[in-house]
Scaffold this motif. Structure first.
Motif, PDB file in Angstrom:
ATOM      1  N   GLN A 138       0.829  -1.206   0.000  1.00 23.76           N
ATOM      2  CA  GLN A 138       0.000   0.000   0.000  1.00 23.76           C
ATOM      3  C   GLN A 138       0.866   1.260   0.000  1.00 23.76           C
ATOM      4  OE1 GLN A 138      -3.417   0.167  -0.355  1.00 23.76           O
ATOM      5  NE2 GLN A 138      -2.878   2.314  -0.692  1.00 23.76           N
ATOM      6  N   LYS A 139       1.931   1.270   0.836  1.00 26.03           N
ATOM      7  CA  LYS A 139       2.828   2.426   0.866  1.00 26.03           C
ATOM      8  C   LYS A 139       3.479   2.645  -0.506  1.00 26.03           C
ATOM      9  CE  LYS A 139       5.444   3.470   4.369  1.00 26.03           C
ATOM     10  NZ  LYS A 139       6.457   3.434   5.449  1.00 26.03           N
ATOM     11  N   THR A 140       3.893   1.559  -1.121  1.00 22.78           N
ATOM     12  CA  THR A 140       4.547   1.658  -2.423  1.00 22.78           C
ATOM     13  C   THR A 140       3.571   2.147  -3.480  1.00 22.78           C
ATOM     14  OG1 THR A 140       6.025  -0.167  -1.796  1.00 22.78           O
ATOM     15  CG2 THR A 140       5.920   0.397  -4.125  1.00 22.78           C
ATOM     16  N   LEU A 176       6.770  -2.572  -7.106  1.00 26.43           N
ATOM     17  CA  LEU A 176       7.398  -1.679  -8.089  1.00 26.43           C
ATOM     18  C   LEU A 176       7.446  -2.332  -9.466  1.00 26.43           C
ATOM     19  CD1 LEU A 176      10.398  -0.254  -6.019  1.00 26.43           C
ATOM     20  CD2 LEU A 176       8.437   1.057  -6.862  1.00 26.43           C
ATOM     21  N   VAL A 177       7.848  -3.601  -9.508  1.00 26.57           N
ATOM     22  CA  VAL A 177       7.961  -4.312 -10.783  1.00 26.57           C
ATOM     23  C   VAL A 177       6.610  -4.390 -11.479  1.00 26.57           C
ATOM     24  CG1 VAL A 177       8.384  -6.571 -11.822  1.00 26.57           C
ATOM     25  CG2 VAL A 177      10.007  -5.636 -10.170  1.00 26.57           C
ATOM     26  N   HIS A 179       4.015  -2.368 -11.239  1.00 25.87           N
ATOM     27  CA  HIS A 179       3.574  -1.071 -11.751  1.00 25.87           C
ATOM     28  C   HIS A 179       4.498  -0.544 -12.848  1.00 25.87           C
ATOM     29  CE1 HIS A 179       1.006  -1.221  -8.201  1.00 25.87           C
ATOM     30  NE2 HIS A 179       0.285  -0.277  -8.774  1.00 25.87           N
ATOM     31  N   MET A 180       5.764  -0.969 -12.837  1.00 24.74           N
ATOM     32  CA  MET A 180       6.651  -0.627 -13.941  1.00 24.74           C
ATOM     33  C   MET A 180       6.107  -1.171 -15.259  1.00 24.74           C
ATOM     34  SD  MET A 180      10.375  -1.423 -12.275  1.00 24.74           S
ATOM     35  CE  MET A 180      11.282  -1.248 -13.817  1.00 24.74           C
ATOM     36  N   GLU A 181       5.495  -2.349 -15.198  1.00 23.27           N
ATOM     37  CA  GLU A 181       4.921  -2.959 -16.390  1.00 23.27           C
ATOM     38  C   GLU A 181       3.539  -2.384 -16.700  1.00 23.27           C
ATOM     39  OE1 GLU A 181       6.344  -5.170 -18.496  1.00 23.27           O
ATOM     40  OE2 GLU A 181       8.175  -4.857 -17.348  1.00 23.27           O
ATOM     41  N   ASP A 182       2.678  -2.347 -15.686  1.00 29.51           N
ATOM     42  CA  ASP A 182       1.285  -1.939 -15.907  1.00 29.51           C
ATOM     43  C   ASP A 182       1.160  -0.468 -16.291  1.00 29.51           C
ATOM     44  OD1 ASP A 182       0.722  -4.516 -15.202  1.00 29.51           O
ATOM     45  OD2 ASP A 182      -0.116  -4.035 -13.228  1.00 29.51           O
ATOM     46  N   ARG A 183       2.058   0.376 -15.740  1.00 29.79           N
ATOM     47  CA  ARG A 183       1.947   1.827 -15.964  1.00 29.79           C
ATOM     48  C   ARG A 183       3.271   2.391 -16.479  1.00 29.79           C
ATOM     49  NH1 ARG A 183      -1.765   4.078 -11.001  1.00 29.79           N
ATOM     50  NH2 ARG A 183      -2.371   5.491 -12.691  1.00 29.79           N
ATOM     51  N   GLN A 184       3.915   1.623 -17.352  1.00 24.67           N
ATOM     52  CA  GLN A 184       5.291   1.964 -17.742  1.00 24.67           C
ATOM     53  C   GLN A 184       5.402   3.274 -18.505  1.00 24.67           C
ATOM     54  OE1 GLN A 184       7.004  -0.276 -21.252  1.00 24.67           O
ATOM     55  NE2 GLN A 184       5.447  -1.737 -20.640  1.00 24.67           N
ATOM     56  N   LEU A 208      14.799  -7.932 -12.756  1.00 20.40           N
ATOM     57  CA  LEU A 208      14.876  -6.473 -12.792  1.00 20.40           C
ATOM     58  C   LEU A 208      15.768  -5.959 -13.917  1.00 20.40           C
ATOM     59  CD1 LEU A 208      15.154  -5.415  -9.031  1.00 20.40           C
ATOM     60  CD2 LEU A 208      13.285  -4.913 -10.599  1.00 20.40           C
ATOM     61  N   GLN A 209      16.810  -6.714 -14.240  1.00 22.92           N
ATOM     62  CA  GLN A 209      17.801  -6.240 -15.207  1.00 22.92           C
ATOM     63  C   GLN A 209      17.152  -5.790 -16.515  1.00 22.92           C
ATOM     64  OE1 GLN A 209      21.493  -6.828 -14.712  1.00 22.92           O
ATOM     65  NE2 GLN A 209      21.719  -5.379 -16.387  1.00 22.92           N
ATOM     66  N   SER A 210      16.247  -6.610 -17.035  1.00 19.88           N
ATOM     67  CA  SER A 210      15.633  -6.310 -18.325  1.00 19.88           C
ATOM     68  C   SER A 210      14.632  -5.170 -18.250  1.00 19.88           C
ATOM     69  CB  SER A 210      14.936  -7.555 -18.880  1.00 19.88           C
ATOM     70  OG  SER A 210      13.885  -7.966 -18.010  1.00 19.88           O
ATOM     71  N   ARG A 211      14.211  -4.802 -17.047  1.00 16.22           N
ATOM     72  CA  ARG A 211      13.206  -3.745 -16.899  1.00 16.22           C
ATOM     73  C   ARG A 211      13.830  -2.350 -16.826  1.00 16.22           C
ATOM     74  NH1 ARG A 211      10.863  -8.275 -14.457  1.00 16.22           N
ATOM     75  NH2 ARG A 211       8.660  -8.561 -15.044  1.00 16.22           N
ATOM     76  N   PHE A 212      15.149  -2.294 -16.795  1.00 19.79           N
ATOM     77  CA  PHE A 212      15.834  -1.003 -16.771  1.00 19.79           C
ATOM     78  C   PHE A 212      16.681  -0.860 -18.030  1.00 19.79           C
ATOM     79  CE2 PHE A 212      14.758  -1.703 -12.370  1.00 19.79           C
ATOM     80  CZ  PHE A 212      14.346  -0.450 -11.959  1.00 19.79           C
ATOM     81  N   PRO A 213      16.106  -0.296 -19.094  1.00 20.37           N
ATOM     82  CA  PRO A 213      16.849  -0.174 -20.359  1.00 20.37           C
ATOM     83  C   PRO A 213      18.020   0.790 -20.283  1.00 20.37           C
ATOM     84  CG  PRO A 213      14.768   1.005 -20.484  1.00 20.37           C
ATOM     85  CD  PRO A 213      14.740   0.244 -19.199  1.00 20.37           C
ATOM     86  N   LEU A 214      18.047   1.631 -19.249  1.00 22.17           N
ATOM     87  CA  LEU A 214      19.129   2.602 -19.120  1.00 22.17           C
ATOM     88  C   LEU A 214      19.794   2.443 -17.758  1.00 22.17           C
ATOM     89  CD1 LEU A 214      17.196   5.643 -20.587  1.00 22.17           C
ATOM     90  CD2 LEU A 214      19.137   4.526 -21.670  1.00 22.17           C
TER      91      LEU A 214
END
Length: 311
Positions: A138-140, A176-177, A179-184, A208-214
């Motif tokens: 919830q906090k996240t 975090l992971v 929401h990175m996908e759902d609301r990227q 996580l590695q593949s989710r950070f292109p930069l």
């Protein structure tokens, strides 16, 4: 136009490490002919020029700008304009400009209509991790909601993985992971921290590695760069160093960096602390000697320099 090689930089794109050439004396995008086409880039580069070093980050920002600009041109021609996730990882020691750069990225992205607001929400482990099951998620989620339209910047992100499987930090990572996908395309997540710890963090969470292109490295400043930071800070405050004070500061930085663990040295932050303490020391000296002409008020002398006991 031929670019002069000043070295090379390393950048990780989609998990692959690339070496890129550094930079040229004249930016071909910002010639007199093209300046009116790239006003936004010019504004951002003017702000970036106020920062010492940052060669890698300046190159990345230009590449992102080029990609966004070309995508708009593709749309105008009825071609598909692809979307990319722009979540980032910043690796480096304290005081190397990571938060400052995150704010500049927000400004660029809102001007380019990548983000609707461009604001920066700063967070650390305590802002994400709760005290019982369900509290962390919830906090996240609440923090992500605040960051929609802007950037969520999580410093010392590796601390989320310190407690192992039973620690609530894992729940924060999972949230975090998701929401990175759902609301990227609604917000950008930037995780930041020490290089070695962030590498270990990624090894514990291979997804996580593949989710950070930069993934961008922020190296420590050299002594010459720290001196330039000091000059710029002083100029903004309308102060200057006497010749003796400049040599004293440089000698101190050479010795201090040689004898200090790089992870405990706060780079630009250390310089700011030295300057603020020294300005107060100068004020006491001037008050005691009743010296207030313009040159006295402008100049920090060697006896004014107060060095931090940071270790």
């Amino acid at each position: 136009m031929k670019m002069k090689n000043n070295g090379q930089i390393n950048i990780v794109l989609n998990g692959q490490k690339h070496k890129l050439k550094l930079t040229h004396k004249q930016d071909p995008l910002l010639t007199e002919k093209n300046a009116n086409k790239h006003v936004i880039l010019n504004d951002i580069e003017n702000e970036m020029s106020k920062l010492v070093g940052m060669d890698e980050m300046k190159r990345i920002i230009k590449e992102i700008y080029a990609w966004i600009y070309v995508n708009k041109k593709r749309e105008e021609q009825g071609l598909k304009a692809g979307k990319q996730a722009l979540h980032m990882m910043f690796k480096g020691n304290p005081g190397t400009g990571k938060t400052t750069v995150a704010r500049l990225i927000g400004k660029l992205f809102v001007q380019m209509n990548v983000l609707s607001k461009g604001h920066l929400i700063e967070a650390e482990r305590a802002d994400l991790v709760g005290e019982y099951i369900g509290h962390t998620a919830q906090k996240t989620r609440d923090l992500i909601k605040k960051a929609i339209g802007g950037i969520l910047f999580v410093d010392e992100a590796y601390s989320l993985a310190r407690g192992g499987e039973k620690d609530f930090g894992k729940e924060a990572i999972d949230t975090l992971v998701k929401h990175m996908e759902d609301r990227q395309h609604e917000f950008i997540l930037i995780l930041a921290g020490y290089s070695k710890e962030m590498d270990h963090f990624l090894s514990l969470n291979p997804g996580l590695q593949s989710r950070f292109p930069l993934v961008i490295d922020f190296p420590d400043y050299s002594v010459d760069q720290l001196m330039e930071i000091a000059r710029r800070m002083l100029f903004e405050k309308q102060y200057e160093l006497s010749t003796d004070a400049e040599w004293k500061l440089k000698d101190h930085l050479v010795a201090y960096k040689a004898g200090t663990n790089p992870k405990s040295f706060s780079n630009g932050r250390y310089i700011r602390n030295v300057i603020e303490k020294s300005i107060r020391a100068q004020a006491m000296r001037l008050l005691l000697h009743d010296e207030f002409d313009r040159k006295d008020l402008l100049t920090l002398r060697s006896q004014d320099l107060i060095f931090s006991d940071e270790k």
